[in-house]
Design a protein around this motif. Structure first.
Motif, PDB file in Angstrom:
ATOM      1  N   LEU A   1      20.599  -9.791 -23.993  1.00  0.00           N
ATOM      2  CA  LEU A   1      19.538  -9.830 -22.705  1.00  0.00           C
ATOM      3  C   LEU A   1      18.802 -10.387 -22.781  1.00  0.00           C
ATOM      4  O   LEU A   1      18.095 -10.458 -23.337  1.00  0.00           O
ATOM      5  CB  LEU A   1      20.019  -8.293 -23.021  1.00  0.00           C
ATOM      6  CG  LEU A   1      21.117  -7.131 -23.075  1.00  0.00           C
ATOM      7  CD1 LEU A   1      20.920  -5.798 -23.041  1.00  0.00           C
ATOM      8  CD2 LEU A   1      22.097  -7.347 -21.546  1.00  0.00           C
ATOM      9  N   ARG A   2      18.772 -10.509 -21.537  1.00  0.00           N
ATOM     10  CA  ARG A   2      17.715 -11.843 -21.353  1.00  0.00           C
ATOM     11  C   ARG A   2      16.419 -11.306 -20.931  1.00  0.00           C
ATOM     12  O   ARG A   2      17.167 -10.546 -19.724  1.00  0.00           O
ATOM     13  CB  ARG A   2      18.464 -13.172 -20.489  1.00  0.00           C
ATOM     14  CG  ARG A   2      18.762 -14.067 -21.754  1.00  0.00           C
ATOM     15  CD  ARG A   2      19.517 -15.125 -20.891  1.00  0.00           C
ATOM     16  NE  ARG A   2      20.330 -15.974 -21.727  1.00  0.00           N
ATOM     17  CZ  ARG A   2      21.023 -16.928 -21.748  1.00  0.00           C
ATOM     18  NH1 ARG A   2      21.830 -14.609 -21.567  1.00  0.00           N
ATOM     19  NH2 ARG A   2      22.118 -17.778 -22.482  1.00  0.00           N
ATOM     20  N   GLY A   3      14.696 -11.487 -21.173  1.00  0.00           N
ATOM     21  CA  GLY A   3      14.287 -10.572 -20.145  1.00  0.00           C
ATOM     22  C   GLY A   3      12.834 -11.568 -20.146  1.00  0.00           C
ATOM     23  O   GLY A   3      12.186 -11.910 -20.719  1.00  0.00           O
TER      24      GLY A   3
ATOM     25  N   ALA B   1      16.313 -12.214 -25.919  1.00  0.00           N
ATOM     26  CA  ALA B   1      15.515 -13.355 -25.265  1.00  0.00           C
ATOM     27  C   ALA B   1      15.047 -13.505 -24.113  1.00  0.00           C
ATOM     28  O   ALA B   1      15.069 -12.806 -23.087  1.00  0.00           O
ATOM     29  CB  ALA B   1      17.061 -14.510 -25.526  1.00  0.00           C
ATOM     30  N   TYR B   2      14.218 -14.502 -25.013  1.00  0.00           N
ATOM     31  CA  TYR B   2      13.221 -14.655 -23.893  1.00  0.00           C
ATOM     32  C   TYR B   2      14.460 -15.527 -22.811  1.00  0.00           C
ATOM     33  O   TYR B   2      14.933 -16.810 -22.732  1.00  0.00           O
ATOM     34  CB  TYR B   2      11.725 -14.760 -24.100  1.00  0.00           C
ATOM     35  CG  TYR B   2      10.837 -15.584 -22.918  1.00  0.00           C
ATOM     36  CD1 TYR B   2      10.297 -14.681 -22.652  1.00  0.00           C
ATOM     37  CD2 TYR B   2      10.754 -17.001 -22.983  1.00  0.00           C
ATOM     38  CE1 TYR B   2       9.747 -14.973 -20.928  1.00  0.00           C
ATOM     39  CE2 TYR B   2      10.156 -17.512 -21.813  1.00  0.00           C
ATOM     40  CZ  TYR B   2       9.516 -15.904 -21.000  1.00  0.00           C
ATOM     41  OH  TYR B   2       8.070 -16.694 -20.292  1.00  0.00           O
ATOM     42  N   SER B   3      13.649 -14.884 -21.107  1.00  0.00           N
ATOM     43  CA  SER B   3      14.265 -16.231 -20.279  1.00  0.00           C
ATOM     44  C   SER B   3      13.099 -16.316 -19.027  1.00  0.00           C
ATOM     45  O   SER B   3      12.452 -15.559 -18.554  1.00  0.00           O
ATOM     46  CB  SER B   3      15.000 -15.135 -19.180  1.00  0.00           C
ATOM     47  OG  SER B   3      15.826 -15.873 -18.094  1.00  0.00           O
TER      48      SER B   3
ATOM     49  N   ALA C   1       8.547  -1.043 -23.746  1.00  0.00           N
ATOM     50  CA  ALA C   1       9.645  -0.969 -23.056  1.00  0.00           C
ATOM     51  C   ALA C   1      10.466  -1.072 -23.617  1.00  0.00           C
ATOM     52  O   ALA C   1      11.434  -0.268 -22.940  1.00  0.00           O
ATOM     53  CB  ALA C   1       9.315  -2.854 -24.213  1.00  0.00           C
ATOM     54  N   SER C   2      10.579   0.129 -25.011  1.00  0.00           N
ATOM     55  CA  SER C   2      11.764   0.907 -25.570  1.00  0.00           C
ATOM     56  C   SER C   2      11.324   2.033 -26.279  1.00  0.00           C
ATOM     57  O   SER C   2      10.224   1.607 -26.772  1.00  0.00           O
ATOM     58  CB  SER C   2      12.497   0.283 -26.450  1.00  0.00           C
ATOM     59  OG  SER C   2      11.801  -0.446 -27.943  1.00  0.00           O
ATOM     60  N   VAL C   3      11.945   2.402 -26.192  1.00  0.00           N
ATOM     61  CA  VAL C   3      11.163   4.189 -26.854  1.00  0.00           C
ATOM     62  C   VAL C   3      10.610   3.729 -28.654  1.00  0.00           C
ATOM     63  O   VAL C   3      11.530   3.128 -29.574  1.00  0.00           O
ATOM     64  CB  VAL C   3      11.986   5.091 -27.624  1.00  0.00           C
ATOM     65  CG1 VAL C   3      11.420   6.366 -27.789  1.00  0.00           C
ATOM     66  CG2 VAL C   3      12.893   5.594 -25.963  1.00  0.00           C
TER      67      VAL C   3
HETATM   68  C1  HEC Z   1      18.919   0.970 -29.980  1.00  0.00           C
HETATM   69  C2  HEC Z   1      18.217   0.941 -28.917  1.00  0.00           C
HETATM   70  C3  HEC Z   1      18.205   0.299 -27.333  1.00  0.00           C
HETATM   71  C4  HEC Z   1      19.252   0.387 -26.915  1.00  0.00           C
HETATM   72  C5  HEC Z   1      20.458   1.437 -26.534  1.00  0.00           C
HETATM   73  C6  HEC Z   1      18.910  -0.559 -25.655  1.00  0.00           C
HETATM   74  N1  HEC Z   1      17.992  -1.255 -26.020  1.00  0.00           N
HETATM   75 FE1  HEC Z   1      17.261  -2.711 -24.624  1.00  0.00          FE
HETATM   76  N2  HEC Z   1      15.858  -3.348 -26.385  1.00  0.00           N
HETATM   77  C7  HEC Z   1      15.657  -2.427 -27.447  1.00  0.00           C
HETATM   78  C8  HEC Z   1      14.420  -2.547 -28.159  1.00  0.00           C
HETATM   79  C9  HEC Z   1      14.239  -2.621 -29.908  1.00  0.00           C
HETATM   80  C10 HEC Z   1      13.741  -3.895 -27.180  1.00  0.00           C
HETATM   81  C11 HEC Z   1      12.710  -5.083 -27.707  1.00  0.00           C
HETATM   82  C12 HEC Z   1      11.266  -4.188 -27.136  1.00  0.00           C
HETATM   83  C13 HEC Z   1      10.157  -4.939 -27.750  1.00  0.00           C
HETATM   84  O1  HEC Z   1       9.873  -6.067 -28.584  1.00  0.00           O
HETATM   85  O2  HEC Z   1       9.199  -3.978 -26.741  1.00  0.00           O
HETATM   86  C14 HEC Z   1      14.770  -4.012 -26.342  1.00  0.00           C
HETATM   87  C15 HEC Z   1      14.482  -4.940 -25.308  1.00  0.00           C
HETATM   88  C16 HEC Z   1      15.172  -5.502 -24.255  1.00  0.00           C
HETATM   89  C17 HEC Z   1      15.368  -6.444 -23.226  1.00  0.00           C
HETATM   90  C18 HEC Z   1      14.277  -7.579 -23.019  1.00  0.00           C
HETATM   91  C19 HEC Z   1      14.731  -8.509 -23.150  1.00  0.00           C
HETATM   92  C20 HEC Z   1      13.627  -9.607 -23.845  1.00  0.00           C
HETATM   93  O3  HEC Z   1      13.296 -10.463 -24.804  1.00  0.00           O
HETATM   94  O4  HEC Z   1      12.503  -9.358 -22.259  1.00  0.00           O
HETATM   95  C21 HEC Z   1      16.524  -6.337 -22.315  1.00  0.00           C
HETATM   96  C22 HEC Z   1      15.620  -6.959 -20.966  1.00  0.00           C
HETATM   97  C23 HEC Z   1      16.514  -4.553 -22.815  1.00  0.00           C
HETATM   98  N3  HEC Z   1      16.207  -4.348 -23.938  1.00  0.00           N
HETATM   99  C24 HEC Z   1      17.784  -4.588 -21.116  1.00  0.00           C
HETATM  100  C25 HEC Z   1      18.730  -2.932 -22.667  1.00  0.00           C
HETATM  101  C26 HEC Z   1      20.255  -2.617 -21.350  1.00  0.00           C
HETATM  102  C27 HEC Z   1      20.305  -3.331 -20.486  1.00  0.00           C
HETATM  103  C28 HEC Z   1      20.001  -2.249 -22.529  1.00  0.00           C
HETATM  104  C29 HEC Z   1      21.824  -1.085 -21.867  1.00  0.00           C
HETATM  105  C30 HEC Z   1      22.572  -1.755 -21.714  1.00  0.00           C
HETATM  106  C31 HEC Z   1      19.963  -2.186 -23.663  1.00  0.00           C
HETATM  107  N4  HEC Z   1      18.941  -2.543 -23.235  1.00  0.00           N
HETATM  108  C32 HEC Z   1      19.948  -0.833 -24.449  1.00  0.00           C
HETATM  109  C33 HEC Z   1      16.417  -1.262 -27.556  1.00  0.00           C
HETATM  110  C34 HEC Z   1      17.672  -1.295 -27.090  1.00  0.00           C
END
Ligand code: HEC
Ligand code: HEC
Ligand code: HEC
Ligand code: HEC
Ligand code: HEC
Length: 461
Positions: free
Chosen positions: A165-167, A181-183, A237-239
Motif C-alpha cells: 500500500l503506497r502513500g 511503501a512511500y510514493s 496514521a494508525s492506532v
Molecule cells: C493491523 C493494522 C493495519 C491494518 C488492518 C491496515 N493498516 Fe495500513 N498501516 C498500518 C500501519 C502501522 C501503518 C504505518 C503507520 C505509520 O508509520 O505511522 C500503515 C500505513 C498505511 C499507509 C501509508 C503507507 C505509506 O508509506 O505512506 C496506507 C496508505 C495504508 N496503511 C492503507 C491501509 C489500507 C487501505 C488498509 C485496508 C485495506 C490498511 N492500511 C489496513 C496498519 C494497518
C-alpha cells in the motif's frame, strides 16, 4: 410523469445511432481500440480481457481497526459513493441503451477501476451483480495501489494489485496486515488528474480541473490538489502509531453522499453542508457598479465576478451539471421590482433553455455553468450525444465584468436599490426530473448555497 423505463426507451428510439458523426470527431490522442464485436477499449483503463483480479483488493472495512479516522472520513466522501450514486446509475444505463452496450466500460473506468479492469464491468453489466468491492467505488485501494501515473485523464494510472500500500509516509512502521511503501505520486496533482480529467471517446473534453491547474497561479506556487482537498492535520496514521502530519480523507467538494442512509443522519448533513459552504465561500467574489442616469433612461449596471481559487476554474469538474449564477433584483424607491435576472421559475429552474414554464425567459442570465450542443446545434444534456461543449467558467486568477441594462420609465422614482448574490447548486431541478429522482436525495442535490452578496443604490437624476 412518464415512468423512468418508458422514458429511457423513448429516448433510445429518438436517438438511434449516428456513428458517422461520432467518428469524424474522434481525437487521435485517445488510445481507444474497437473489438470485432464493436466494443470500445483502452488497454490501460478499459481492457478487453481482465488485467487484474478483484479478489486481490480489500474492502475499506478491513482497514477500520488500524485506520478508523481515515475510513470514517472516506465514508462521508463522494469517493465512497461513486458506484451507488443514483444519478450516476441512471446516466450509465442511458449510455448503455444509446450506444448499444458498446461502451459500457467508459463510465466505470474511473468510478470503479477495480471492476473495470477486473472483468466485472463488461458489455451489458448490471449494477446489482457487481461484487461488494466494486460497489465501493473509489475505495482505499483504488488510490493506494496506484503504482504509476501514465496520463492525466481517463483513469490513466497503473494498479499493482498484490503490491504494497503506497502513500505519503516516507518511513512507515511495519504492521502484520500489509506492506507499506512511500510514493512520490501520492503527493502530486497528477494522481488526482489521472481520474479527474474526463475526455469522451469522441475526444470531447468534459472535465479538466487538472489541466486548468497546470497553468494556474497555484501550480506555479507548488500548491497541489491535496493542499485544499486533503488538508493536513496532526494525529496517528494508525492506532497506536507515531504522531505525524496526516491528510483529511473527506475530499470536500460541492455535494454530499447521495444515499438516504447518509442523509437520514441530520448531524452529518449539517456538518457536511457547513464544510461545502466554507469551501465555496472562498472561491469567488461579486461586486457591483453603476452610474446615475435620468428617469426613463437605461441604467448600465456592471457585475464583476472573480475567481479567488487560483487553482482551477470556478466552477470546475462536472460544470455541465452544476449551476453557478448571479441573481440581481432592482427595485424603485417604493420597493416595486423594476428588473430581475437569475430568479427561479415555478419549478425552481433558472429561466434558460431548460425551463419548462419560461424557456428563454431570462435573456440576461449570468451563468457560469457549461453546456453541450448536438450536431444540429441544439442544447443537449448527455455528453455522448454532443459534438460541442461550451464553457462559461472563470479561469483561475481572472475576473470578468457583465453589463446589465436596467430599463426605467419617466415615472420611476429613485434611487434604485440593487441587491445581488452569487448562488450555487450541485444539480438543477430539470435534471432531477429527467432522471426521475425523488425524496431526500433529490432534495439534497437541489440545496442552494449562497456564496457572496453585494448591493448598492443608484440615483436617478
Ligand atoms: C493491523 C493494522 C493495519 C491494518 C488492518 C491496515 N493498516 Fe495500513 N498501516 C498500518 C500501519 C502501522 C501503518 C504505518 C503507520 C505509520 O508509520 O505511522 C500503515 C500505513 C498505511 C499507509 C501509508 C503507507 C505509506 O508509506 O505512506 C496506507 C496508505 C495504508 N496503511 C492503507 C491501509 C489500507 C487501505 C488498509 C485496508 C485495506 C490498511 N492500511 C489496513 C496498519 C494497518
Ligand atoms: C482518492 C484517493 C484516495 C483514497 C480513496 C484513499 N486515500 Fe488514503 N491517501 C491518499 C493520498 C493522496 C494520501 C497522501 C497525502 C499526502 O501525503 O500528501 C493518502 C494518505 C493516507 C494515509 C497516510 C496518512 C495520511 O493521512 O497522510 C493513510 C493511512 C491512508 N491514506 C489510508 C486510507 C484508507 C484507510 C482509505 C480508505 C478508507 C484511503 N486512504 C482512501 C489518497 C487516497
Ligand atoms: C487553492 C485551493 C484548491 C486547489 C489547490 C484545488 N482545488 Fe478543487 N476546489 C477548490 C474550491 C474552492 C472548490 C469549490 C468551487 C468550485 O467548484 O470550483 C473546488 C472544487 C473542486 C471540485 C468540485 C467541482 C464541482 O463543482 O463539481 C473538484 C472535482 C475539484 N475541486 C478537484 C480539484 C483537483 C483535481 C485539483 C488539483 C488539480 C484541485 N481541485 C485543486 C479549491 C481548490
Ligand atoms: C480512481 C479515480 C479517482 C482518483 C485517483 C481521485 N478521484 Fe476524486 N473522484 C473520483 C470520482 C469518480 C468522483 C465522483 C464520485 C461521485 O460523486 O459519483 C470523485 C469525487 C471527488 C471530489 C468531490 C467532488 C464533489 O463534487 O463533491 C473531490 C473534491 C475529489 N474527488 C478530489 C480528489 C483529489 C484531491 C484526488 C487526488 C488526491 C482525487 N480526487 C483522486 C475519482 C477519483
Ligand atoms: C475519467 C474518469 C471519469 C469517467 C470516465 C467518468 N467519470 Fe463521472 N466523475 C468523475 C469525477 C472525477 C467526478 C467528480 C467531479 C465533480 O464532482 O466535479 C465525477 C462525477 C460524476 C457525477 C456527479 C455525481 C454527483 O452526484 O455529483 C456523475 C453523475 C457522473 N460522474 C456520471 C458519470 C457518467 C454517466 C459517466 C460516463 C458517461 C462518467 N461519469 C464517466 C470521473 C469520471
Amino acid at each position: 410523469m412518464m415512468s423512468f423505463k418508458r422514458m429511457l426507451l423513448a429516448l433510445a428510439l429518438v436517438v438511434g445511432c449516428d456513428k458517422t458523426a461520432q467518428e469524424t470527431s474522434v481525437d487521435p490522442t485517445i488510445p481507444t481500440t474497437v473489438s470485432d464485436d464493436g466494443t470500445v477499449h483502452d488497454d490501460l483503463s478499459m481492457p478487453a480481457e481482465p488485467t487484474l483480479d478483484p479478489a486481490d483488493f480489500k474492502s475499506a472495512q478491513e482497514c477500520v481497526s488500524c485506520h478508523p479516522t481515515h475510513v470514517e472520513q472516506w465514508q462521508s466522501s463522494a469517493h465512497a459513493y461513486a458506484m451507488v450514486d443514483p444519478v450516476y446509475r441512471v446516466l450509465v444505463m442511458q449510455r448503455q441503451i444509446d450506444l448499444g452496450a458498446t461502451e459500457d466500460q467508459f463510465c466505470t473506468q474511473c468510478h470503479s477501476s477495480v471492476g473495470t479492469r477486473g472483468g466485472e464491468c463488461v458489455s451489458g453489466f448490471s449494477f446489482e451483480e457487481l461484487s461488494p468491492i466494486v460497489q465501493e467505488g473509489v475505495t482505499c485501494e483504488s488510490c493506494h495501489k496506484i503504482s504509476s501515473v501514465e496520463r492525466m485523464y481517463n483513469a490513466g494510472h497503473t494498479l499493482d494489485p498484490t503490491g504494497p500500500l503506497r502513500g505519503g509516509i516516507e518511513d512507515p512502521i511495519d504492521n502484520a496486515f500489509h506492506e507499506s511503501a512511500y510514493s512520490e505520486d501520492h503527493k502530486t496533482s497528477e494522481l488526482c488528474g489521472s481520474c479527474h480529467d474526463v475526455v469522451e471517446t469522441s475526444g470531447l473534453e468534459l472535465e479538466r480541473p487538472y489541466e486548468e491547474w497546470t497553468t494556474s497561479p497555484a501550480a506555479l506556487d507548488g500548491q497541489v490538489c491535496q493542499d485544499c482537498h486533503m488538508p493536513a492535520y496532526d494525529g496517528q496514521a494508525s492506532v497506536g502509531g507515531p504522531d505525524r502530519t496526516l491528510h483529511e480523507h473527506r475530499w470536500v467538494g460541492v455535494d454530499l453522499p447521495a444515499t438516504e442512509a447518509f442523509l437520514a443522519d441530520t448531524e452529518a448533513v449539517e456538518a457536511g453542508r457547513a464544510r461545502i459552504q466554507e469551501l465555496l465561500e472562498g472561491s469567488a467574489t461579486l461586486s457591483l457598479s453603476a452610474d446615475p442616469a435620468p428617469p426613463g433612461e437605461v441604467v448600465d449596471l456592471h457585475v464583476t465576478l472573480s475567481n479567488e481559487i487560483g487553482a482551477h476554474n470556478f466552477p470546475t469538474g462536472t460544470t455541465f451539471i452544476r449551476q453557478a449564477w448571479v441573481e440581481v433584483i432592482v427595485s424603485d424607491a417604493a420597493g416595486n421590482v423594476v428588473y430581475e435576472t437569475g430568479t427561479l421559475d415555478a419549478n425552481g429552474d433558472l429561466r434558460d433553455h431548460w425551463s419548462e414554464v419560461e424557456p428563454y425567459g431570462d435573456k440576461d442570465l449570468i451563468s457560469l455553468s457549461s453546456g453541450f450542443i448536438d450536431a444540429y446545434g441544439n442544447p443537449e444534456i448527455f455528453p455522448w450525444r454532443a459534438t460541442e461543449h461550451w464553457l462559461n467558467a472563470l479561469s483561475p486568477g481572472y475576473e470578468r465584468t457583465y453589463t446589465l441594462f436596467v430599463p426605467t420609465s419617466p415615472d420611476t422614482v429613485g434611487p434604485l436599490q440593487v441587491v445581488s448574490r452569487l448562488r450555487f447548486r450541485a444539480f438543477p431541478p430539470y435534471l432531477i426530473r429527467i432522471v426521475g429522482l425523488e425524496g431526500p436525495v433529490a432534495e439534497e442535490k437541489l440545496h442552494i448555497y449562497d456564496l457572496e452578496d453585494a448591493s448598492m443604490s443608484v440615483e436617478l437624476r
